[in-house]
Design an enzyme around this catalytic site. Structure first.
Site, mmCIF file in Angstrom:
data_model
loop_
_atom_site.group_PDB
_atom_site.id
_atom_site.type_symbol
_atom_site.label_atom_id
_atom_site.label_comp_id
_atom_site.label_asym_id
_atom_site.label_seq_id
_atom_site.Cartn_x
_atom_site.Cartn_y
_atom_site.Cartn_z
ATOM 1 N N HIS A 296 4.046 -1.501 -2.811
ATOM 2 C CA HIS A 296 4.733 -2.759 -3.088
ATOM 3 C C HIS A 296 4.918 -2.970 -4.586
ATOM 4 O O HIS A 296 5.425 -3.998 -5.016
ATOM 5 C CB HIS A 296 3.927 -3.932 -2.491
ATOM 6 C CG HIS A 296 4.700 -5.208 -2.374
ATOM 7 N ND1 HIS A 296 4.481 -6.294 -3.199
ATOM 8 C CD2 HIS A 296 5.688 -5.577 -1.523
ATOM 9 C CE1 HIS A 296 5.306 -7.277 -2.863
ATOM 10 N NE2 HIS A 296 6.044 -6.867 -1.841
ATOM 11 N N LYS A 298 6.090 -2.736 -8.612
ATOM 12 C CA LYS A 298 7.353 -2.764 -9.355
ATOM 13 C C LYS A 298 7.014 -2.532 -10.826
ATOM 14 O O LYS A 298 7.080 -3.445 -11.655
ATOM 15 C CB LYS A 298 8.068 -4.107 -9.196
ATOM 16 C CG LYS A 298 8.315 -4.529 -7.726
ATOM 17 C CD LYS A 298 7.292 -5.520 -7.278
ATOM 18 C CE LYS A 298 7.601 -6.176 -5.952
ATOM 19 N NZ LYS A 298 7.921 -5.328 -4.839
#
Length: 415
Positions: A296, A298
């Site tokens: 998940h 970034k």
């Protein structure tokens, strides 16, 4: 306008095990103010801990503003919301929207940022939501993710941005803007002492004047890369220009690595990314699929100094529709730390995608899918401009009467 701020210190926080204790401890020590934005707040064990921390802060006189997305956090109970409001927490819902027939049609242009600012002195920004699936004990679907704790002059910029977002969304309460401006002035960036040696800026994406700022910062760094580019991103389907920059970097000898989902939380994520594999691999880009659990994160780094951490994926939703926030950092020590963490991820928990395997799984269907995907990334920025760009709204969550004495604790009735 984006500004570089010198003298910052960043602490890398990996997964909920590192992130939640730091955020909750800072809220517990707050003296004057907590401002929080998140896409997801669930009424699970993490959401209940946040609830407890915000209620306690508000009851001791701290001004608490919490903003949640109306689609990302749709199922909070009336008791959960009412107890926050009763304590004095100002709970804002971003674009709650109607739900005809129980559906949630208002999916576009969501509030996807994850920001916390406490007392105008410490901030958190990254990709971690307030839900139990960011903890390892959640099981095979626990997410791998990152955030940073920020101290130094950049906190003032993040603080000012968070207040501007509240003022812009709450146009139904204009009399509060002057009060917010006075509070902002107390924490102007120049008044915060240097806390480290990192140079950094806040970069945001909205549907007004900053539609491509995050993507532009990625592209500037990739075009300037001389040694390495490492991108770890959950949802990878970027625009044509960013793909072109990655291919050109690899062809000039830069070590370009992508860490993508191998165990996706949504099947379409891998389908979209893998359709681009052939184009990237042919140019020399190395692709690694993280297989231990859903990725998940970034985050990205370039060479030995540049880093970005934030909420923005590299897909159409984040790059063209959602409201996002990243920090861009120039610091050798922080870059080295993140590289060490990502290198360990690649070494211990990833499988490398080999060109032969992509070609072996090919055939006419794969060729057609790859052709369509590659040309979609050329046109989707133009198509996205046709989609509605309504003015986002913040609506105050409505307080309802609390349950009578003797009712089970908040959250227990949902177990």
């Amino acid at each position: 306008m984006q500004r570089w701020h010198d003298g910052n210190h960043f602490t890398l926080l990996e997964n909920g095990e590192q992130f939640f204790p730091r955020v909750f401890a800072c809220i517990a020590n707050a003296r004057t103010e907590v401002v929080l934005e998140t896409f997801i707040l669930f009424e699970d064990k993490v959401g209940l801990q946040l609830h407890e921390a915000l209620v306690a802060a508000a009851r001791r006189g701290v001004q608490v503003d919490a903003t949640i997305d109306g689609w990302g956090s749709p199922d909070l109970s009336e008791r959960f919301i009412a107890s926050l409001c009763e304590a004095g927490v100002r709970l804002h819902v971003f674009d709650p929207g109607p739900r005809p027939f129980g559906l949630r049609p208002n999916l576009l242009r969501r509030l996807h940022r994850k920001i916390v600012v406490v007392d105008g002195e410490v901030a958190f920004i990254g990709g971690i939501n307030y839900s139990a699936d960011h903890l390892g004990d959640f099981g095979p679907q626990a997410k791998q993710d990152y955030s940073v704790e920020v101290r130094g002059p950049l906190v003032g910029e993040i603080h000012r941005f968070a207040h501007a977002a509240l003022a812009a969304g709450s146009r139904h309460t204009p009399h509060r803007r002057w009060w917010r401006w006075r509070r902002q002035a107390r924490f102007a960036p120049g008044q915060l002492a240097h806390a480290g040696s990192a140079r950094a800026m806040l970069v945001t994406r909205d549907n007004g004047r900053h539609t491509t700022d995050i993507e532009r910062q990625y592209r500037i760094a990739i075009r300037a890369a001389r040694e390495r580019v490492v991108i770890a991103n959950a949802y990878f389907f970027p625009g044509y220009r960013l793909i072109r920059d990655l291919r050109r970097a690899a062809r000039r000898g830069v070590d370009v690595r992508l860490i993508l989902q191998g165990t996706p939380d949504m099947a379409i994520v891998k389908v979209g990314a893998s359709a681009l594999y052939n184009h990237l691999l042919k140019a020399g880009v190395r692709i690694f699929e993280y297989c231990e659990r859903p990725l998940h994160g970034k985050v990205a780094l370039v060479d030995d100094e540049w880093v970005t951490v934030g909420s923005s994926n590299l897909d159409p939703l984040s790059l063209q529709l959602n409201l996002e926030a990243n920090v861009v950092i120039r610091d050798r020590d922080f870059n080295a730390l993140l590289y060490e963490r990502l290198d360990a991820l690649v070494r211990d928990s990833c499988r490398q995608v080999q060109p032969e395997s992509v070609q072996a799984a090919g055939g006419l269907r794969q060729l057609l899918r790859s052709f369509i995907a590659f040309h979609l990334v050329r046109i989707y920025p133009t198509v996205s401009a046709w989609l509605p760009r309504h003015r986002p709204r913040l609506m105050p969550a409505m307080a309802r009467p609390l349950a009578p004495a003797g009712a089970p604790p908040i959250g227990q009735e949902r177990r």
